[in-house]
Enzyme design. Structure first.
Site, PDB file in Angstrom:
ATOM      1  N   HIS A 188      41.472  54.040  40.320  1.00  0.00           N
ATOM      2  CA  HIS A 188      41.149  52.651  40.651  1.00  0.00           C
ATOM      3  C   HIS A 188      40.803  51.834  39.414  1.00  0.00           C
ATOM      4  O   HIS A 188      40.995  50.628  39.393  1.00  0.00           O
ATOM      5  CB  HIS A 188      40.037  52.601  41.697  1.00  0.00           C
ATOM      6  N   GLU A 427      48.950  55.520  54.641  1.00  0.00           N
ATOM      7  CA  GLU A 427      48.709  56.205  53.360  1.00  0.00           C
ATOM      8  C   GLU A 427      48.401  57.683  53.545  1.00  0.00           C
ATOM      9  O   GLU A 427      48.006  58.360  52.597  1.00  0.00           O
ATOM     10  CB  GLU A 427      47.606  55.491  52.566  1.00  0.00           C
ATOM     11  N   ASP A 451      47.769  56.696  47.711  1.00  0.00           N
ATOM     12  CA  ASP A 451      47.240  57.834  48.458  1.00  0.00           C
ATOM     13  C   ASP A 451      48.356  58.613  49.145  1.00  0.00           C
ATOM     14  O   ASP A 451      48.307  59.833  49.216  1.00  0.00           O
ATOM     15  CB  ASP A 451      46.192  57.362  49.486  1.00  0.00           C
ATOM     16  N   CYS A 498      51.641  48.048  49.615  1.00  0.00           N
ATOM     17  CA  CYS A 498      50.593  47.476  48.756  1.00  0.00           C
ATOM     18  C   CYS A 498      50.120  48.473  47.699  1.00  0.00           C
ATOM     19  O   CYS A 498      49.264  48.153  46.883  1.00  0.00           O
ATOM     20  CB  CYS A 498      49.416  46.979  49.588  1.00  0.00           C
TER      21      CYS A 498
END
Ligand code: PEP
Ligand code: MG
Length: 540
Positions: A188, A427, A451, A498
């Site tokens: 992240h 995901e 993910d 996304c």
């Protein structure tokens, strides 16, 4: 001049001085001192400096995240002056003749232990605050830098590793680039660097002595130059200028429609981590926000952000986007995004553990607070709500029940809300397999390839050793994307991507031909992708 290699996260070029960020709690040693008065003075001076730092942080936070979120810094200032805390430190220095660092660390541990034993949730959460202020004091005494203390000039931050909570605290205006020893391309923190448009390198053998030296981060060639010579500086300044010109050329695409050469309209949206990123979304002319990672509101705070704070944040984003869609993903905490006040247990396998929607369904009070804020914000713009880490139809039904409860409560209280779409992240492999059933329950799917790749390939996205094997182009992933789009369309759902793969320009044409309706990417990728969309025919 010295040249180092790393792995590039974002392909820009940054030129500036290095700020070496040494983090973590330093081992505090007990040292016997002779001059008690002088030691007490050292402590008092550090206290004054810490308060000064907190005042500055408070002022900055008020501007960036609002009064309510900034209040934590006021609490910290009050704690630093708390009579019990201060006298415990002073007594320890006097009676035990120990150094200030040791007295502060012991007092911090004792108070924090005492708070964590309390039944009241509010006081429990203060345990982390006492530790925080004690660490700050010790950092001042040992002249250790903190992330919030980057100085006046914009800098290249060099660190062993950075947690998302640290990256988010940095002053974006002063951050030219970052370089770390650890971290992975799919973490992240890496995603944040892309969102913020910041050149970044990972996997570099960093050295503390670079602090204050001139450097160049060349994200294009994954190189770091320390004390660059004039020739290199000149060459890379030219490159940097070319980059700026290329972006200017792309900016001619601003205001143009996201439509393929043969007329299919695509929703080209942007990903954000907080209210401050909206400016970047608008500057890059995205048609909406396809992923607002709402957990960063929680990561920035020192305690659960209340309904009003969240409502104001969502409302602001919705209003600033002026009628363009804003897909807010509900809290996805856990794994690499740890928040102290959630008091989550340490887990063997956090990525596959207690996280995201699992926490929300298990702690409905937290979930309902967020839902109330989001649903209220739907009165001010085009809000859509998206749920992360879904694995079953039952979960979605449970969520929808809770949403209905919240709507009924709001109606009873006479509080306004608008209509809003609900969708889920695809995901997990389970969600792909169940996508035909799941599509009957929701308005849209958004494929989280970060993910989805880690769970499908059974490869930790955080593990830098696996970066070379971690292959989001794996045919299994591409087939899953295709399947999800097909199943979504059968039930009238729109389907987007996304995850970071959505911004992979080598795959844009493939995704368009698969029938994807939406791509949500870091703001700086909007215009490059718009260019490809407008040049591609999907019918061929
Ligand atoms: C994803 O998993 O692809 C995603 C978009 O969510 P995050 O990266 O925040 O886990
Ligand atoms: Mg995810």
């Amino acid at each position: 001049m010295k040249v180092y290699e790393g792995k590039s996260i974002f392909k820009g070029i940054a030129i500036g001085k290095i700020f070496f960020y040494q983090k973590g709690t330093q081992q505090v040693k007990r040292v016997k001192i002779n001059d008690v008065e002088a030691e007490k003075k050292r402590y008092e001076a550090a206290n004054a400096k810490a308060i000064e730092q907190l005042e500055a942080l408070h002022a900055k936070a008020v501007k960036e995240v609002g009064e309510a979120n900034a209040a934590v810094f006021e609490v910290h200032m009050m704690m630093l002056e708390d009579d019990d805390y201060v006298s415990s430190i002073r007594n320890m220095i006097e009676t035990q003749q120990v150094n200030a660092e040791f007295a502060i660390a012991s007092t911090g541990d004792n108070f924090s232990e005492m708070f964590s034993q309390m039944d009241d949730e509010y006081f429990k959460a203060r345990a982390a605050d006492v530790k925080d202020i004690s660490d700050r004091l010790i950092a001042v005494l040992s002249q250790r830098e903190s992330v919030g203390d980057m100085g006046e000039e914009p800098v290249i931050v060099v660190a062993d590793d950075l947690a998302p909570s640290e990256t988010v605290q940095m002053d974006k205006e002063k951050l030219l680039a970052f370089v770390t020893r650890y971290g992975s391309a799919n973490s992240h923190t890496a995603i944040l660097a892309r969102t913020m448009n910041i050149p970044a390198l990972i996997g570099v053998e960093i050295e503390e002595e670079w602090n204050g030296h001139m450097a160049i981060v060349d994200g294009k060639n994954a190189k770091l130059y320390i004390d660059p010579d004039e020739e290199t500086l000149e060459k890379l300044r030219t490159e940097q200028q070319k980059d700026i010109e290329a972006r200017e050329l792309l900016s001619l695409l601003k205001g143009k429609e996201d439509v393929t050469a043969d007329g299919k309209h695509i929703k080209l949206y942007a990903n954000i981590a907080g209210v401050a990123d909206v400016a970047n979304v608008l500057a890059n002319d995205a048609a909406g926000i396809g992923l607002f990672r709402s957990e960063f509101l929680y990561l920035e705070a020192q305690d659960y952000p209340d309904e009003e704070t969240q409502f104001l944040a969502y409302k602001r984003v919705a209003e600033n986007m002026a009628g363009r869609k804003v897909v807010v993903r509900t809290l996805d905490i856990g794994a690499d995004k740890q928040v102290d006040y959630f008091n989550l247990d340490k887990e063997e396998n956090p990525a596959m553990g207690y996280r995201a929607i699992r926490i929300c369904l298990d702690r409905p009070k937290i979930f309902k607070t967020q839902l109330r804020a989001l649903i209220r914000a739907s009165a001010y713009g085009e809000i859509a709500i998206m749920y992360p880490m879904i694995i079953s139809v039952e979960e979605v039904r449970k969520i929808k029940e809770i949403v209905e409860e919240v709507k009924t409560e709001l109606t009873k209280q006479g509080i306004a809300y608008g209509s809003f779409e609900q969708g889920i992240m695809i995901e997990t492999p389970a969600a792909v397999v169940m996508s035909d059933e799941l599509a009957k329950e929701v308005d849209f799917f958004s494929i989280g390839t970060n993910d989805l790749t880690q769970y499908t390939l059974a490869m930790d996205r955080q593990n830098m050793k696996l970066d070379s094997m971690y292959d989001p182009h794996h045919p299994a992933i591409l087939r899953m994307i295709q399947k999800t789009i097909e199943n979504g369309h059968k039930e009238g759902c729109w389907v987007g991507i996304c995850g970071e793969l959505g911004a992979d320009t080598t795959l844009t044409e493939t995704f368009l031909k698969m029938g994807v309706d939406e791509l949500s990417v870091s703001p700086s990728f909007v215009l490059p992708i718009r260019k490809i969309i407008r040049e591609t025919s999907v019918q061929e």
